[in-house]
Write a protein that holds these residues in place. Structure first.
Motif, PDB file in Angstrom:
ATOM      1  N   LEU A 193       0.829  -1.207   0.000  1.00  0.00           N
ATOM      2  CA  LEU A 193       0.000   0.000   0.000  1.00  0.00           C
ATOM      3  C   LEU A 193       0.863   1.257   0.000  1.00  0.00           C
ATOM      4  O   LEU A 193       0.638   2.188  -0.783  1.00  0.00           O
ATOM      5  CB  LEU A 193      -0.918  -0.009   1.222  1.00  0.00           C
ATOM      6  CG  LEU A 193      -1.821   1.216   1.400  1.00  0.00           C
ATOM      7  CD1 LEU A 193      -2.788   1.341   0.224  1.00  0.00           C
ATOM      8  CD2 LEU A 193      -2.596   1.124   2.718  1.00  0.00           C
ATOM      9  N   ALA A 194       1.866   1.300   0.880  1.00  0.00           N
ATOM     10  CA  ALA A 194       2.732   2.475   0.983  1.00  0.00           C
ATOM     11  C   ALA A 194       3.491   2.718  -0.318  1.00  0.00           C
ATOM     12  O   ALA A 194       3.577   3.856  -0.806  1.00  0.00           O
ATOM     13  CB  ALA A 194       3.717   2.302   2.137  1.00  0.00           C
ATOM     14  N   ALA A 195       4.031   1.642  -0.917  1.00  0.00           N
ATOM     15  CA  ALA A 195       4.785   1.780  -2.160  1.00  0.00           C
ATOM     16  C   ALA A 195       3.876   2.254  -3.298  1.00  0.00           C
ATOM     17  O   ALA A 195       4.260   3.114  -4.108  1.00  0.00           O
ATOM     18  CB  ALA A 195       5.437   0.446  -2.527  1.00  0.00           C
ATOM     19  N   SER A 196       2.659   1.701  -3.358  1.00  0.00           N
ATOM     20  CA  SER A 196       1.711   2.073  -4.412  1.00  0.00           C
ATOM     21  C   SER A 196       1.325   3.542  -4.316  1.00  0.00           C
ATOM     22  O   SER A 196       1.346   4.277  -5.309  1.00  0.00           O
ATOM     23  CB  SER A 196       0.455   1.200  -4.320  1.00  0.00           C
ATOM     24  OG  SER A 196       0.762  -0.163  -4.498  1.00  0.00           O
ATOM     25  N   VAL A 197       0.963   3.972  -3.118  1.00  0.00           N
ATOM     26  CA  VAL A 197       0.503   5.353  -2.930  1.00  0.00           C
ATOM     27  C   VAL A 197       1.649   6.335  -3.124  1.00  0.00           C
ATOM     28  O   VAL A 197       1.489   7.383  -3.766  1.00  0.00           O
ATOM     29  CB  VAL A 197      -0.134   5.524  -1.534  1.00  0.00           C
ATOM     30  CG1 VAL A 197      -0.508   6.988  -1.298  1.00  0.00           C
ATOM     31  CG2 VAL A 197      -1.361   4.641  -1.404  1.00  0.00           C
TER      32      VAL A 197
END
Length: 251
Positions: free
Chosen positions: A10-14
């Protein structure tokens, strides 16, 4: 609680998609929508996408607030509210595949139009129409990026005016989307981890702030060139997704 692999994804995507949107004002939200739909069910994905995009767009709008073209924001908002009423009332309800195919085909057609026929968001009536069309597509399919970008790509606005103004109006569209899909999430008795929400907001703001240095170094000519390429790429993805949803995986 959320698992570490989910938190990392999630963190990498956002972070990465917010960086792209902070640099070009486009494409990041559409990529993130696809990633979130892979990670979670539709309603939670739409709500988390809305929250994330509100945070990222507000950060961009505040960071470049002196470049916001306010008349465009006011007119777009009028159109967005009209779209919200139309979709909520059920007067217009095309399927998600049809909406995605429409976004892809219309975006390609718009890029091929001569300059004098290309949509222009600085024209008062077109700004209202842009708000109605783009917000309606957001509420139906979750995205409207390539169509919105088409209204900006051949204006006389500079890159910072485009990114700042788009950030302001996209914040409005995502608030309406959050309200719409948040209602569905309550009906389905689903939920999103507060930790996932906080992580997504932090990553969205950080990605936006990290992009400012490259944005300052980019020229308006380079920005316009890459914008057209990104619109074409996003339109191709939208068209492919719509065709797969409508006709299957082509196996």
């Amino acid at each position: 609680m959320i698992s570490m692999p989910f938190a990392a994804a999630l963190a990498a995507s956002v972070l990465s998609t917010s960086f792209v949107s902070g640099l070009f004002g486009m494409a990041g939200g559409m990529i993130l929508m696809s990633l979130l739909l892979y990670l979670m069910p539709v309603a939670p994905a739409m709500v988390l996408h809305g929250i994330t995009q509100i945070a990222a767009n507000l950060a961009r709008a505040w960071n470049l607030r002196q470049h916001i073209v306010r008349p465009v924001v006011v007119r777009y908002t009028a159109g967005a509210l009209l779209a919200g009423v139309i979709v909520a009332s059920g007067l217009v309800a095309p399927s998600k595949p049809v909406a995605l195919i429409f976004i892809g085909l219309t975006s390609f057609a718009g890029l091929a139009l001569p300059h004098r026929l290309t949509p222009n968001v600085t024209a008062p009536s077109q700004a209202i129409g842009c708000g109605t069309l783009c917000t309606g597509l957001q509420l139906i399919s979750g995205v409207s990026g390539p169509i919105l970008d088409l209204f900006f790509v051949r204006t006389a606005l500079g890159r910072k005016e485009i990114i700042a103004t788009k950030a302001a109006i996209q914040s409005i569209g995502h608030v309406l989307k959050l309200i719409y899909f948040g209602r569905l999430l309550l009906i389905e008795d689903g939920g999103i981890s507060p930790l996932a929400v906080l992580l997504a907001i932090a990553a969205a703001v950080l990605g936006t702030l990290l992009s400012r240095g490259l944005l300052d170094a980019l020229t308006d000519i380079g920005f316009a060139l890459w914008s057209r390429r990104l619109i074409a790429a996003a339109a191709a993805v939208s068209l492919a997704q719509g065709l797969v949803l409508e006709f299957g995986s082509f196996r």
